[in-house]
Enzyme design. Structure first.
Site, PDB file in Angstrom:
ATOM      1  N   ARG A 152      -4.536   5.220  -1.339  1.00 20.18           N
ATOM      2  CA  ARG A 152      -4.964   5.348  -0.017  1.00 20.18           C
ATOM      3  C   ARG A 152      -4.170   4.417   0.910  1.00 20.18           C
ATOM      4  O   ARG A 152      -3.805   3.523   0.693  1.00 20.18           O
ATOM      5  CB  ARG A 152      -6.306   4.891  -0.207  1.00 20.18           C
ATOM      6  CG  ARG A 152      -7.120   4.864   1.304  1.00 20.18           C
ATOM      7  CD  ARG A 152      -8.680   4.435   1.211  1.00 20.18           C
ATOM      8  NE  ARG A 152      -8.707   2.991   0.997  1.00 20.18           N
ATOM      9  CZ  ARG A 152      -8.923   2.251   1.887  1.00 20.18           C
ATOM     10  NH1 ARG A 152      -9.208   2.475   3.013  1.00 20.18           N
ATOM     11  NH2 ARG A 152      -9.221   0.700   1.359  1.00 20.18           N
ATOM     12  N   GLU A 207      -2.059  -2.047  10.039  1.00 25.08           N
ATOM     13  CA  GLU A 207      -2.181  -2.453   8.485  1.00 25.08           C
ATOM     14  C   GLU A 207      -0.984  -1.932   7.803  1.00 25.08           C
ATOM     15  O   GLU A 207      -0.019  -1.110   8.251  1.00 25.08           O
ATOM     16  CB  GLU A 207      -3.553  -2.265   8.198  1.00 25.08           C
ATOM     17  CG  GLU A 207      -4.723  -2.812   8.997  1.00 25.08           C
ATOM     18  CD  GLU A 207      -6.170  -2.544   8.485  1.00 25.08           C
ATOM     19  OE1 GLU A 207      -6.231  -1.813   7.214  1.00 25.08           O
ATOM     20  OE2 GLU A 207      -6.938  -2.612   9.139  1.00 25.08           O
ATOM     21  N   HIS A 224     -10.630  -2.008  -5.577  1.00 22.37           N
ATOM     22  CA  HIS A 224     -11.129  -2.026  -4.247  1.00 22.37           C
ATOM     23  C   HIS A 224     -11.624  -0.535  -3.808  1.00 22.37           C
ATOM     24  O   HIS A 224     -12.635  -0.321  -3.312  1.00 22.37           O
ATOM     25  CB  HIS A 224      -9.857  -2.495  -3.308  1.00 22.37           C
ATOM     26  CG  HIS A 224     -10.243  -2.291  -1.859  1.00 22.37           C
ATOM     27  ND1 HIS A 224     -11.358  -2.923  -1.316  1.00 22.37           N
ATOM     28  CD2 HIS A 224      -9.473  -1.618  -0.828  1.00 22.37           C
ATOM     29  CE1 HIS A 224     -11.567  -2.749  -0.185  1.00 22.37           C
ATOM     30  NE2 HIS A 224     -10.423  -2.057   0.331  1.00 22.37           N
ATOM     31  N   HIS A 267      -7.001  -3.789  -4.058  1.00 19.57           N
ATOM     32  CA  HIS A 267      -6.706  -4.450  -2.777  1.00 19.57           C
ATOM     33  C   HIS A 267      -5.901  -5.794  -3.199  1.00 19.57           C
ATOM     34  O   HIS A 267      -6.390  -6.609  -4.049  1.00 19.57           O
ATOM     35  CB  HIS A 267      -7.863  -4.895  -1.982  1.00 19.57           C
ATOM     36  CG  HIS A 267      -7.678  -5.428  -0.846  1.00 19.57           C
ATOM     37  ND1 HIS A 267      -6.789  -6.279  -0.316  1.00 19.57           N
ATOM     38  CD2 HIS A 267      -7.751  -4.656   0.363  1.00 19.57           C
ATOM     39  CE1 HIS A 267      -6.572  -6.344   1.178  1.00 19.57           C
ATOM     40  NE2 HIS A 267      -7.154  -5.206   1.378  1.00 19.57           N
ATOM     41  N   ARG A 307      -0.302  -0.651   0.030  1.00 22.79           N
ATOM     42  CA  ARG A 307      -1.216  -1.517  -1.042  1.00 22.79           C
ATOM     43  C   ARG A 307      -0.829  -1.620  -2.400  1.00 22.79           C
ATOM     44  O   ARG A 307      -0.809  -2.490  -3.156  1.00 22.79           O
ATOM     45  CB  ARG A 307      -2.456  -1.149  -0.841  1.00 22.79           C
ATOM     46  CG  ARG A 307      -3.550  -1.725   0.506  1.00 22.79           C
ATOM     47  CD  ARG A 307      -4.722  -1.420   0.536  1.00 22.79           C
ATOM     48  NE  ARG A 307      -5.315  -1.593   1.515  1.00 22.79           N
ATOM     49  CZ  ARG A 307      -6.622  -1.233   2.193  1.00 22.79           C
ATOM     50  NH1 ARG A 307      -7.437  -0.522   1.491  1.00 22.79           N
ATOM     51  NH2 ARG A 307      -6.981  -1.813   3.165  1.00 22.79           N
TER      52      ARG A 307
END
Length: 851
Positions: A396, A130, A361, A251, A300
């Site tokens: 994160r 990811e 998110h 997100h 992100r």
């Protein structure tokens, strides 16, 4: 201004329940605390309080997976580095180290509880990538239903443990504290009818907040309806410190359902991009190329910002995620949940791009904890999204959240079992009560999305702050109920977040200030800690504590003196050794040695030559072994400059086996390289034996190793040319061109630096006489043939020293030296010498104590 309530207005508790531990929340963090505590404590009882049913909450919505080092080619150090990069300078490195080293075992225990993750045809766990990860390390279940599987397994495990009691449909109101300020329980409101309904008190020796996130403070979020920031608000009212709450991750790819859509929105997992989907604009153009080295798989915050910029540039309210090349089968097997959600809303990702936009998110900040999950209030713990463990920093890393919940929940359970504290009776500390009108909730959410979302500025945050201040005041009495309690929690958290976002005047991670678009490490590489005082929110700046990593051990005085005498600065050498060890260990441990060798086992090991050569760097290798945390004894059997034969023992070291094997590679890296330089130098020295010529090195050294490599040349019998550009002048062809002639260049250097030695490079015989006329004392003869060298020696006739350089080989060295030149300059001595084969042989390993 109306003050934020420091206690929720609520009826007095009508019932009381007792347990050893009260856990608020039933996601991966809360249920792991409960299960692990009952595993470690033979008699302990846990009460789990959950706002909805046991299976509801944020965990079940997690699509991507859990990040953990399970691939043999992956390392905890790489996972740590990826996490630190994503955290943009604010991660607690020690907390990240805990996460990446303890994570794999915690994940295996989750599997022992029945969680089933996707496997390949050989039965091996399927690992994917990811955003922000440079390795495949994400485990997943049901394709994109990881959270649902984790929740199912934990709920099933809890159901079999009689010492875990669950109260569903219960909203935690406020913390109970004894006269000493220690947590001794919470007040609850149970929504429903039964043996316990209405407001009650849950008494316990400790309270664990695992209540999830606060996404519902925004109009659009991936969080479920229960994520109203209850845990953060409860902690603030109790007096706990909340840290870095301004860092809310948006997100980047949430299914866009239209401009009027609010509340929880379907998530399109980052794993879709991990499998090869790309972001495109309305014209079908990819726009992440050139934005970040990982393009569509960037962290992100980078992707969310890029999407937002693209939307602002084009005036669009969304972009598209293109995964049409997956095909029907891959969508159905790998991402069935996302496929169903898209088709439910009239979008077929098999045949068309998916409309997406950023939405709130994940909160990277929260209730501040230490590495055991302990908050700043005794008896109060926090883990999961409600906590700020320091793992996430300013942003994160994908799929670290479920892992964090596992690891720190287990640490809390261990700390609870080890604790023997028994709090006193709860007391009323006189905090003022209050409630917020629940009708303000949509207004709070809309203002937060507009002014404190992905894009923030001083002006937008001032507007939000004014709106929130207005929402605190109400002209009518507000009845205590679930809606007003949630609205009060939302407003409390929104005020804290807006205040911190206004205070942090820089852009970092998921906090993007349009009016301060740059990252500012000088002023803002620190944390904002918030407490709720009688007068309101109080913000305190706390410096970011750097993890020191490997701290070099001081060298014995005699070794330091020896190194200094060799021309090696001991302090610079230790810095180099520290860098090498950091590179090898990344601040972690030698996992192989830690797993296979008892911690207190000692050993004797020999450093042995595997080939004939010349030793160099034995003092340097000793300096490395002196870094052993457990201490080490070193005995040398050879001296630098000695010819050694295959099988010769150069050094013996005694210490803890794990220390010796951990330091082995770094010590040998120095020793084999420097001995290789000395060995090659000796071959050249032997080749010109019987002549007056000396073998000389050059500046063609490896960065950081010049002093050591030049020392190794001396060990091999060679001599050093200048150390750098500062201690001698060498006029070369480009200097001649720039100065207008060789004589002009020579005069210019002599005028500027009258005391420095000057060497002049020439590549033709006819250039020698003018250089001599200027007073040159040393001339470099570049790429001269043997015959030309002999002619140059005859012409100079001792008026200057001569150096031959360029085109030299060992086969021609003797002939070149026989011409009468003073030096042969060999750059290959330092930059391309083959390493001398030297090894560490463990010959004695003591049985550990107690074995």
């Amino acid at each position: 201004m109306v003050a934020i309530p420091r206690k929720l207005t609520a009826p007095a508790p009508g019932w009381t329940v007792h347990a050893d531990v009260v856990v608020i929340g039933s996601g991966i963090a809360g249920l792991t605390v409960a299960l692990r505590y009952t595993e470690l404590s033979p008699v302990g009882k846990v009460l789990v309080v959950t706002k909805d049913t046991l299976s509801a909450g944020s965990t079940r919505w997690a699509q991507g997976g859990i990040a953990a080092v399970l691939d043999p080619d992956d390392t905890p150090g790489e996972h740590l580095r990826d996490t630190l990069v994503a955290g943009v300078g604010l991660c607690d490195e020690e907390a990240v180290r805990v996460l990446v080293t303890e994570g794999p075992d915690a994940l295996r225990r989750l599997m022992d509880h029945g969680a089933r993750f996707d496997r390949d045809e050989r039965g091996e766990l399927q690992l994917t990538r990811e955003g922000g990860h440079r390795r495949n390390r994400i485990v997943h279940a049901g394709g994109d239903a990881t959270g649902a599987e984790v929740q199912r397994a934990l709920v099933a495990a809890v159901a079999t443990e009689q010492r875990i009691e669950v109260i569903e449909h219960a909203l935690a109101l406020d913390l109970l504290k004894d006269a000493g300020g220690r947590a001794c329980g919470v007040t609850l409101h149970v929504m429903g009818e039964g043996a316990r309904d209405g407001v009650g008190a849950a008494r316990a020796n400790a309270v664990v907040l695992a209540s999830g996130g606060m996404g519902q403070i925004y109009a659009s979020t991936t969080n479920p309806a229960v994520s109203t920031g209850d845990g953060v608000a409860l902690a603030l009212r109790a007096g706990a410190v909340v840290r870095d709450i301004e860092f809310v991750q948006f997100h980047p790819t949430v299914l866009w359902l239209g401009e009027d859509s609010t509340g929880q929105q379907p998530l399109v997992s980052e794993a879709v991009r991990g499998e090869g989907a790309v972001l495109i604009d309305a014209d079908g153009e990819r726009f992440m190329r050139g934005v970040h080295e990982l393009a569509d798989l960037a962290p992100r915050d980078v992707v969310a910002k890029a999407i937002t910029r693209k939307m602002r540039e084009t005036g669009a309210d969304h972009v598209h995620l293109d995964a049409r090349h997956f095909g029907e089968e891959k969508w159905r097997v790998r991402f069935p949940t996302i496929l169903a959600a898209c088709r439910e809303h009239g979008i077929d990702p098999v045949t068309e791009p998916i409309p997406v936009a950023p939405a709130a998110h994940y909160a990277s900040g929260g209730v501040r904890t230490d590495l055991r999950g302990r908050t700043t209030l005794p008896g109060l713990y926090a883990c999961g999204e409600v906590a700020c463990t320091g793992v996430h920093g300013a942003n994160r890393l994908a799929s670290n959240s479920l892992l964090e919940g596992l690891v720190f929940a287990e640490r809390i359970a261990s700390d609870l079992v080890a604790s023997s504290a028994e709090p006193g009776e709860p007391v009323d500390d006189g905090r003022h009560e209050g409630l917020v009108d629940p009708r303000t909730r949509p207004r709070i959410q809309n203002h937060m999305s507009r002014g404190a979302g992905v894009l923030r500025s001083e002006r937008s945050l001032v507007d939000v702050s004014r709106a929130l201040s207005g929402a605190l005041w109400t002209p009518v009495a507000v009845a205590p109920c679930t809606e007003s309690w949630e609205a009060t929690n939302l407003l409390t958290v929104a005020c804290a977040l807006t205040g911190a976002a206004a205070e942090r005047r820089e852009t970092r991670g998921s906090h993007w200030r349009e009016d301060h678009p740059a990252r500012d490490d000088r002023h803002w590489r620190g944390h904002i800690d918030i407490t709720l005082e009688e007068e309101g929110l109080f913000m305190r700046h706390t410096a970011h504590e750097e993890r020191p990593g490997h701290r070099p051990a001081e060298l014995p005085d005699e070794l330091s003196a020896e190194l200094a005498g060799l021309g090696v600065d001991p302090a610079r050498l230790l810095a180099l050794v520290t860098e090498a060890l950091t590179e090898d260990l990344a601040g972690l441990r030698d996992v192989t040695s830690a797993a296979t060798i008892p911690a207190d086992q000692t050993a004797v090991a020999d450093v042995v030559a595997r080939a004939d050569g010349v030793a160099a760097g034995l003092a340097v290798a000793e300096a490395v072994f002196r870094q052993a945390p457990g201490g080490v004894a070193v005995e040398r059997h050879a001296k630098d400059g000695d010819r050694v034969a295959r099988g010769d023992v150069l050094m013996t070291v005694r210490g803890l086996t794990t220390d010796l094997l951990t330091l082995e590679r770094t010590a040998l890296n120095f020793l084999t390289h420097l001995s290789g330089v000395a060995t090659l130098t000796r071959r050249w020295v032997d080749a010109v034996s019987g002549t007056k010529a000396r073998i000389r090195d050059s500046r063609k050294t490896l960065p950081g190793l010049r002093a050591l490599e030049k020392y190794a040349v001396r060990c091999g019998g060679g001599v050093n040319h200048r150390m750098g550009l500062h201690d001698a002048a060498l006029i070369k062809d480009n200097h001649v061109v720039a100065a207008g002639g060789v004589a002009e260049a020579f005069r210019a250097v002599r005028l500027a630096y009258p005391d420095l030695p000057i060497e002049v490079e020439v590549d033709r015989i006819d250039q020698i006489e003018p250089v001599l006329a200027e007073g040159a004392e040393e001339i470099l003869l570049d790429n001269f043939t043997v015959a030309e060298l002999a002619e140059a020696v005859r012409l100079v006739d001792g008026r200057a020293r001569l150096e031959s350089s360029g085109g030299l080989t060992l086969d021609t060295a003797s002939a070149v030296a026989a011409t009468g030149v003073d030096y042969l300059a060999v750059g290959g001595l330092t930059h391309s010498a083959p390493a001398l084969d030297i090894a560490l042989d463990l010959r004695e390993a003591d049985r550990p104590r107690g074995a």
